[in-house]
Write a protein that holds these residues in place. Structure first.
Motif, PDB file in Angstrom:
ATOM      1  N   UNK A  34      -4.649  14.268  -7.422  1.00 60.79           N
ATOM      2  CA  UNK A  34      -3.268  14.797  -7.200  1.00 60.79           C
ATOM      3  C   UNK A  34      -2.942  14.837  -5.784  1.00 60.79           C
ATOM      4  N   UNK A  35      -3.628  14.526  -4.827  1.00 64.48           N
ATOM      5  CA  UNK A  35      -3.221  14.232  -3.432  1.00 64.48           C
ATOM      6  C   UNK A  35      -1.958  13.300  -3.444  1.00 64.48           C
ATOM      7  N   UNK A  36      -2.486  12.274  -4.313  1.00 66.48           N
ATOM      8  CA  UNK A  36      -0.974  11.165  -4.492  1.00 66.48           C
ATOM      9  C   UNK A  36      -0.685  11.273  -5.614  1.00 66.48           C
ATOM     10  N   UNK A  37       0.504  11.529  -5.964  1.00 63.41           N
ATOM     11  CA  UNK A  37       1.284  12.087  -7.181  1.00 63.41           C
ATOM     12  C   UNK A  37       2.192  11.000  -7.933  1.00 63.41           C
ATOM     13  N   UNK A  38       2.293  11.067  -9.156  1.00 59.88           N
ATOM     14  CA  UNK A  38       3.051   9.857  -9.930  1.00 59.88           C
ATOM     15  C   UNK A  38       4.201   9.738  -9.169  1.00 59.88           C
ATOM     16  N   UNK A  39       4.489   8.453  -8.720  1.00 64.72           N
ATOM     17  CA  UNK A  39       5.813   8.066  -8.289  1.00 64.72           C
ATOM     18  C   UNK A  39       5.671   7.800  -6.624  1.00 64.72           C
ATOM     19  N   UNK A  40       4.528   8.470  -6.161  1.00 64.92           N
ATOM     20  CA  UNK A  40       4.495   8.426  -4.614  1.00 64.92           C
ATOM     21  C   UNK A  40       4.313   6.815  -4.423  1.00 64.92           C
ATOM     22  N   UNK A  41       4.990   6.768  -3.271  1.00 63.68           N
ATOM     23  CA  UNK A  41       4.805   5.171  -2.555  1.00 63.68           C
ATOM     24  C   UNK A  41       3.559   5.366  -1.652  1.00 63.68           C
ATOM     25  N   UNK A  42       2.777   4.281  -1.947  1.00 62.98           N
ATOM     26  CA  UNK A  42       1.503   4.163  -0.919  1.00 62.98           C
ATOM     27  C   UNK A  42       1.883   3.536   0.653  1.00 62.98           C
ATOM     28  N   UNK A  43       1.253   4.036   1.535  1.00 65.97           N
ATOM     29  CA  UNK A  43       1.581   3.053   2.758  1.00 65.97           C
ATOM     30  C   UNK A  43       1.460   1.743   2.579  1.00 65.97           C
ATOM     31  N   UNK A  44       2.174   1.056   3.622  1.00 66.20           N
ATOM     32  CA  UNK A  44       1.963  -0.369   3.658  1.00 66.20           C
ATOM     33  C   UNK A  44       0.744  -1.117   3.698  1.00 66.20           C
ATOM     34  N   UNK A  45       0.272  -2.318   3.175  1.00 71.76           N
ATOM     35  CA  UNK A  45      -1.020  -2.869   3.449  1.00 71.76           C
ATOM     36  C   UNK A  45      -1.459  -2.651   4.745  1.00 71.76           C
ATOM     37  N   UNK A  46      -0.765  -3.040   5.779  1.00 72.38           N
ATOM     38  CA  UNK A  46      -1.122  -3.183   7.163  1.00 72.38           C
ATOM     39  C   UNK A  46      -1.428  -1.585   7.763  1.00 72.38           C
ATOM     40  N   UNK A  47      -0.754  -0.923   7.360  1.00 74.95           N
ATOM     41  CA  UNK A  47      -1.019   0.806   7.624  1.00 74.95           C
ATOM     42  C   UNK A  47      -2.410   1.178   6.879  1.00 74.95           C
ATOM     43  N   UNK A  48      -2.481   0.993   5.688  1.00 75.27           N
ATOM     44  CA  UNK A  48      -3.769   1.126   4.832  1.00 75.27           C
ATOM     45  C   UNK A  48      -5.078   0.426   5.528  1.00 75.27           C
ATOM     46  N   UNK A  50      -5.318  -0.303   8.847  1.00 77.04           N
ATOM     47  CA  UNK A  50      -5.556   0.381   9.997  1.00 77.04           C
ATOM     48  C   UNK A  50      -6.090   1.839   9.784  1.00 77.04           C
ATOM     49  N   UNK A  51      -5.823   2.611   8.619  1.00 79.52           N
ATOM     50  CA  UNK A  51      -6.487   3.738   8.631  1.00 79.52           C
ATOM     51  C   UNK A  51      -7.794   3.766   8.020  1.00 79.52           C
ATOM     52  N   UNK A  57      -7.022  -8.100   3.638  1.00 74.31           N
ATOM     53  CA  UNK A  57      -7.444  -8.662   2.409  1.00 74.31           C
ATOM     54  C   UNK A  57      -8.221  -7.585   1.552  1.00 74.31           C
ATOM     55  N   UNK A  58      -9.178  -6.828   2.102  1.00 75.49           N
ATOM     56  CA  UNK A  58      -9.740  -5.970   1.468  1.00 75.49           C
ATOM     57  C   UNK A  58      -8.954  -4.830   0.714  1.00 75.49           C
ATOM     58  N   UNK A  59      -7.888  -4.561   1.568  1.00 75.40           N
ATOM     59  CA  UNK A  59      -6.884  -3.661   1.061  1.00 75.40           C
ATOM     60  C   UNK A  59      -6.155  -4.197  -0.103  1.00 75.40           C
TER      61      UNK A  59
END
Length: 245
Positions: A34-48, A50-51, A57-59
């Motif tokens: 539930x940390x990420x909920x239905x409809x939530x937008x994930x961060x962009x691939x570049x940001x993921x 980085x995180x 490519x892995x992301x």
């Protein structure tokens, strides 16, 4: 069994995940908790990237796998991106994976039992897929086969591609409960992972997958069943040979 032998046989280790699997697992846990909920937008691939301190490519591979599992979906356009999917029957598949994994680890059930049940379920799944598939289902299956054909036998993505192939067929069946069980049981058995993947076996598997897709595309349920039975029989034979070594 004496104490020393008991200590040697204890299972305390856990499979070390590759970077893509770690990204996938962390996002899956965030969604299911539930940390990420239905409809939530994930961060962009570049940001993921980085995180997680991994490549884009892995992301991208992790997101593609989660899309196949129905946990996220990609929306194109300027306001698009990767969104958390509504979790319903997919949660069932996750629960089955966890339960089967625990029972296998404890030795309460055998690997052969899980593999046999998965194979029995794949026959009605492929028949229903031939009847209910959409054009997008067929294109996604063709894409998986193209990627399998291009991959070398030692490519670490080969087992994941095989899992995605069989999962997509089950999803195309239109029966969400059946799809959840096939995906979950295949995830735990991963037959290709246990094969002695010589180039010959790899080529034969791709040829068999192409025949299965062609039958589904033609909406020929009988041909699809015959093709999946031939494929599963081939896998069982080679798994048995591998186990005897």
């Amino acid at each position: 069994m004496d104490l020393r032998e008991s200590q040697r046989s204890r299972v305390i280790g856990q499979k070390v995940l590759r970077p893509r699997e770690q990204v996938e697992e962390r996002l899956r846990v965030a969604i299911l908790s539930g940390e990420l909920k239905t409809g939530d937008l994930l961060p962009p691939e570049a940001e993921l990237a980085r995180q997680f301190n991994v490549s884009r490519t892995t992301v991208r591979e992790a997101l593609r796998s989660l899309t196949t599992q129905g946990m996220i979906y990609k929306q194109p356009g300027s306001r698009g991106g990767n969104f958390v999917q509504l979790l319903d029957h997919h949660s069932l598949g996750t629960a089955v994976i966890d339960s089967v994994h625990n029972l296998l680890t404890l030795g309460s059930i055998d690997f052969a039992e899980v593999a046999e049940m998965r194979q029995h379920l794949e026959i009605p799944a492929v028949r229903l897929a031939a009847a209910n598939r959409g054009d997008e289902d067929v294109e996604r299956l063709h894409d998986i086969v193209r990627r399998q054909k291009a991959a070398s036998v030692d490519d670490p993505e080969v087992p994941k591609l095989d899992e995605q192939f069989h999962t997509l067929i089950a999803q195309a069946s239109g029966n969400r409960v059946l799809a959840s069980f096939v995906s979950a049981l295949h995830h735990e058995t991963e037959p290709v992972h246990y094969l002695d993947l010589s180039p010959e076996v790899g080529r034969a598997t791709v040829r068999q997958h192409k025949v299965i897709v062609a039958a589904i595309e033609a909406r020929d349920a009988d041909a699809a069943e015959a093709a999946i039975v031939k494929h599963l029989t081939y896998l069982r034979r080679h798994l048995a040979q591998h186990a005897r070594r």
